[in-house]
Motif scaffolding. Structure first.
Motif, PDB file in Angstrom:
ATOM      1  N   GLY A  93       0.855  -1.184   0.000  1.00  0.00           N
ATOM      2  CA  GLY A  93       0.000   0.000   0.000  1.00  0.00           C
ATOM      3  C   GLY A  93       0.890   1.232   0.000  1.00  0.00           C
ATOM      4  N   ALA A  94       0.765   2.054  -1.059  1.00  0.00           N
ATOM      5  CA  ALA A  94       1.544   3.297  -1.122  1.00  0.00           C
ATOM      6  C   ALA A  94       0.934   4.320  -0.168  1.00  0.00           C
ATOM      7  CB  ALA A  94       1.537   3.842  -2.549  1.00  0.00           C
ATOM      8  N   ILE A  95       1.780   5.183   0.401  1.00  0.00           N
ATOM      9  CA  ILE A  95       1.228   6.221   1.293  1.00  0.00           C
ATOM     10  C   ILE A  95       1.518   7.635   0.793  1.00  0.00           C
ATOM     11  CG2 ILE A  95       1.207   4.718   3.333  1.00  0.00           C
ATOM     12  CD1 ILE A  95       3.691   6.233   4.361  1.00  0.00           C
ATOM     13  N   GLN A  96       2.240   7.753  -0.323  1.00  0.00           N
ATOM     14  CA  GLN A  96       2.480   9.080  -0.917  1.00  0.00           C
ATOM     15  C   GLN A  96       1.494   9.259  -2.067  1.00  0.00           C
ATOM     16  OE1 GLN A  96       4.462  11.253   0.429  1.00  0.00           O
ATOM     17  NE2 GLN A  96       5.638   9.916   1.805  1.00  0.00           N
ATOM     18  N   MET A 104       5.585  -0.080  -9.251  1.00  0.00           N
ATOM     19  CA  MET A 104       6.375  -0.928  -8.352  1.00  0.00           C
ATOM     20  C   MET A 104       7.147  -0.059  -7.383  1.00  0.00           C
ATOM     21  SD  MET A 104       6.106  -4.095  -9.262  1.00  0.00           S
ATOM     22  CE  MET A 104       5.591  -5.052 -10.678  1.00  0.00           C
ATOM     23  N   ILE A 105       7.358  -0.582  -6.197  1.00  0.00           N
ATOM     24  CA  ILE A 105       8.267   0.069  -5.252  1.00  0.00           C
ATOM     25  C   ILE A 105       9.419  -0.898  -4.963  1.00  0.00           C
ATOM     26  CG2 ILE A 105       8.553   0.980  -2.910  1.00  0.00           C
ATOM     27  CD1 ILE A 105       5.693   2.108  -3.174  1.00  0.00           C
ATOM     28  N   ILE A 106      10.632  -0.406  -5.214  1.00  0.00           N
ATOM     29  CA  ILE A 106      11.830  -1.196  -4.910  1.00  0.00           C
ATOM     30  C   ILE A 106      12.390  -0.588  -3.626  1.00  0.00           C
ATOM     31  CG2 ILE A 106      14.133  -1.867  -5.742  1.00  0.00           C
ATOM     32  CD1 ILE A 106      12.723  -1.436  -8.653  1.00  0.00           C
ATOM     33  N   THR A 107      12.333  -1.376  -2.570  1.00  0.00           N
ATOM     34  CA  THR A 107      12.670  -0.871  -1.233  1.00  0.00           C
ATOM     35  C   THR A 107      14.179  -0.800  -1.053  1.00  0.00           C
ATOM     36  OG1 THR A 107      10.637  -1.790  -0.329  1.00  0.00           O
ATOM     37  CG2 THR A 107      12.398  -1.359   1.242  1.00  0.00           C
ATOM     38  N   THR A 153      10.540   1.943   2.944  1.00  0.00           N
ATOM     39  CA  THR A 153       9.273   1.248   3.208  1.00  0.00           C
ATOM     40  C   THR A 153       9.101   1.103   4.710  1.00  0.00           C
ATOM     41  OG1 THR A 153       9.427   0.000   1.152  1.00  0.00           O
ATOM     42  CG2 THR A 153       8.218  -1.055   2.944  1.00  0.00           C
ATOM     43  N   ALA A 154       7.881   1.312   5.195  1.00  0.00           N
ATOM     44  CA  ALA A 154       7.600   0.985   6.607  1.00  0.00           C
ATOM     45  C   ALA A 154       7.074  -0.439   6.643  1.00  0.00           C
ATOM     46  CB  ALA A 154       6.581   1.959   7.184  1.00  0.00           C
ATOM     47  N   SER A 155       7.765  -1.282   7.406  1.00  0.00           N
ATOM     48  CA  SER A 155       7.481  -2.710   7.393  1.00  0.00           C
ATOM     49  C   SER A 155       6.861  -3.084   8.746  1.00  0.00           C
ATOM     50  CB  SER A 155       8.814  -3.422   7.160  1.00  0.00           C
ATOM     51  OG  SER A 155       8.631  -4.706   6.700  1.00  0.00           O
ATOM     52  N   ASN A 188       8.899  10.955   4.335  1.00  0.00           N
ATOM     53  CA  ASN A 188       9.158  10.477   2.960  1.00  0.00           C
ATOM     54  C   ASN A 188       9.227   8.963   2.824  1.00  0.00           C
ATOM     55  OD1 ASN A 188       9.206  13.011   1.633  1.00  0.00           O
ATOM     56  ND2 ASN A 188      11.136  13.387   2.686  1.00  0.00           N
ATOM     57  N   VAL A 189       8.536   8.273   3.698  1.00  0.00           N
ATOM     58  CA  VAL A 189       8.381   6.818   3.513  1.00  0.00           C
ATOM     59  C   VAL A 189       7.374   6.630   2.378  1.00  0.00           C
ATOM     60  CG1 VAL A 189       7.437   4.742   4.614  1.00  0.00           C
ATOM     61  CG2 VAL A 189       9.001   6.240   5.877  1.00  0.00           C
ATOM     62  N   LEU A 190       7.649   5.649   1.510  1.00  0.00           N
ATOM     63  CA  LEU A 190       6.799   5.476   0.327  1.00  0.00           C
ATOM     64  C   LEU A 190       5.580   4.601   0.570  1.00  0.00           C
ATOM     65  CD1 LEU A 190       9.503   4.827  -2.447  1.00  0.00           C
ATOM     66  CD2 LEU A 190       8.500   7.007  -1.707  1.00  0.00           C
ATOM     67  N   ASN A 191       5.748   3.569   1.426  1.00  0.00           N
ATOM     68  CA  ASN A 191       4.716   2.516   1.431  1.00  0.00           C
ATOM     69  C   ASN A 191       4.763   1.676   2.702  1.00  0.00           C
ATOM     70  OD1 ASN A 191       7.294   1.516   0.488  1.00  0.00           O
ATOM     71  ND2 ASN A 191       6.266  -0.369  -0.084  1.00  0.00           N
ATOM     72  N   PHE A 192       3.692   0.903   2.858  1.00  0.00           N
ATOM     73  CA  PHE A 192       3.615  -0.095   3.932  1.00  0.00           C
ATOM     74  C   PHE A 192       3.640  -1.486   3.318  1.00  0.00           C
ATOM     75  CE2 PHE A 192       1.073   2.945   6.728  1.00  0.00           C
ATOM     76  CZ  PHE A 192       1.925   2.908   7.810  1.00  0.00           C
ATOM     77  N   GLU A 193       4.403  -2.370   3.929  1.00  0.00           N
ATOM     78  CA  GLU A 193       4.262  -3.806   3.690  1.00  0.00           C
ATOM     79  C   GLU A 193       4.674  -4.530   4.959  1.00  0.00           C
ATOM     80  OE1 GLU A 193       7.732  -4.493   4.199  1.00  0.00           O
ATOM     81  OE2 GLU A 193       7.554  -6.060   2.670  1.00  0.00           O
TER      82      GLU A 193
END
Ligand code: URA
Length: 250
Positions: A93-96, A104-107, A153-155, A188-193
């Motif tokens: 899930g993107a947050i920006q 795609m998000i490459i962490t 990424t916030a994990s 500036n975190v991009l996403n959650f996984e």
């Protein structure tokens, strides 16, 4: 025979690269996309494994289940069977607000909101991706003309409260996570996984390599629930990228 994944060194036929989806249901499709002649190896609990051949080398595709604890078991057991490179393929899930679907998000690094990684290294230890594997993911994503982003990424250990979701049974999120979505956006975190921090911490602690590419299935600034057609498209995009990456590596 490893206790959870039910694999032996002989079964891996010299594979040193493992592709790690979370979902056991995605393993066969991913393996066959890489190699239509891929073969089933084992299935136990959340761990399903298939072996693909590419350019005379073996590549393992093994599911990890959801979250750090189950992923840590897979990585422990695979490392002891000789796997040296781990590439996680997942959804996110993107947050920006600027991040599109599908993309795609490459962490490059993960915020360690998980618990499992703390059993391997103290919190000051960084959860960072391997540069070579991440560069290979970037090149393969570009080659497939799929939009992508690289970054942090916030994990999280939980899909709901740890990612500050209120569409839940109690509609309540504990104080620790209230406002956390906005905090990560501002940092500036991009996403959650839910797996990259555990994967990167363990791989670095073991002197092994790991990277993570996630298909964006939801943008939390717009809506909360993933759509089935987006999930199918994401699965195909991940398989396309992985097919190119395994060719680079082998
Ligand atoms: N996976 C997650 O952990 N969060 C999302 O929002 C989507 C996939």
């Amino acid at each position: 025979m490893k206790y959870h994944i039910k694999l032996t060194t002989e079964m891996l036929k010299g594979a040193t690269l493992a592709i790690l989806p979370g979902d056991p249901g995605r393993v066969e499709k991913t393996a066959k996309y890489i190699d239509p002649g891929a073969t089933f190896l084992a299935s136990n609990r959340e761990y399903t494994s298939w072996l693909a051949q590419i350019n005379n080398s073996s590549v393992l595709v093994c599911s990890t289940g959801i979250g750090g604890p189950s992923l840590s078991i897979a990585v422990e057991e695979l490392a002891s069977l000789g796997i040296k490179n781990f590439i996680r393929i997942g959804t996110t899930g993107a947050i920006q607000s600027h991040i599109e679907i599908p993309s795609m998000i490459i962490t490059t690094g993960a915020v360690r909101l998980d618990g499992a990684s703390k059993h391997y290294a103290p919190v000051e230890y960084p959860a960072v991706a391997d540069l070579d594997l991440s560069n290979a993911l970037v090149s393969a994503t570009k080659e497939n003309n799929i939009p992508y982003y690289t970054g942090i990424t916030a994990s999280s250990d939980t899909f709901y409260p740890g990612q500050e979701r209120y569409d839940t049974f109690s509609k309540y999120v504990i104080k620790e996570f209230q406002g956390s979505l906005e905090q990560w956006q501002k940092l500036n975190v991009l996403n959650f996984e839910m797996e990259s921090s555990t994967l990167f911490t363990i791989a670095n602690a073991f002197g092994l390599k790991a990277a993570c590419i996630s298909a964006v299935i939801v943008n939390r600034t717009k809506n909360e629930t993933p759509d089935d057609s987006i999930l199918a498209q994401s699965e195909e995009n991940l398989a396309k990228v992985i097919k190119v990456v395994v060719n680079y590596i082998h």
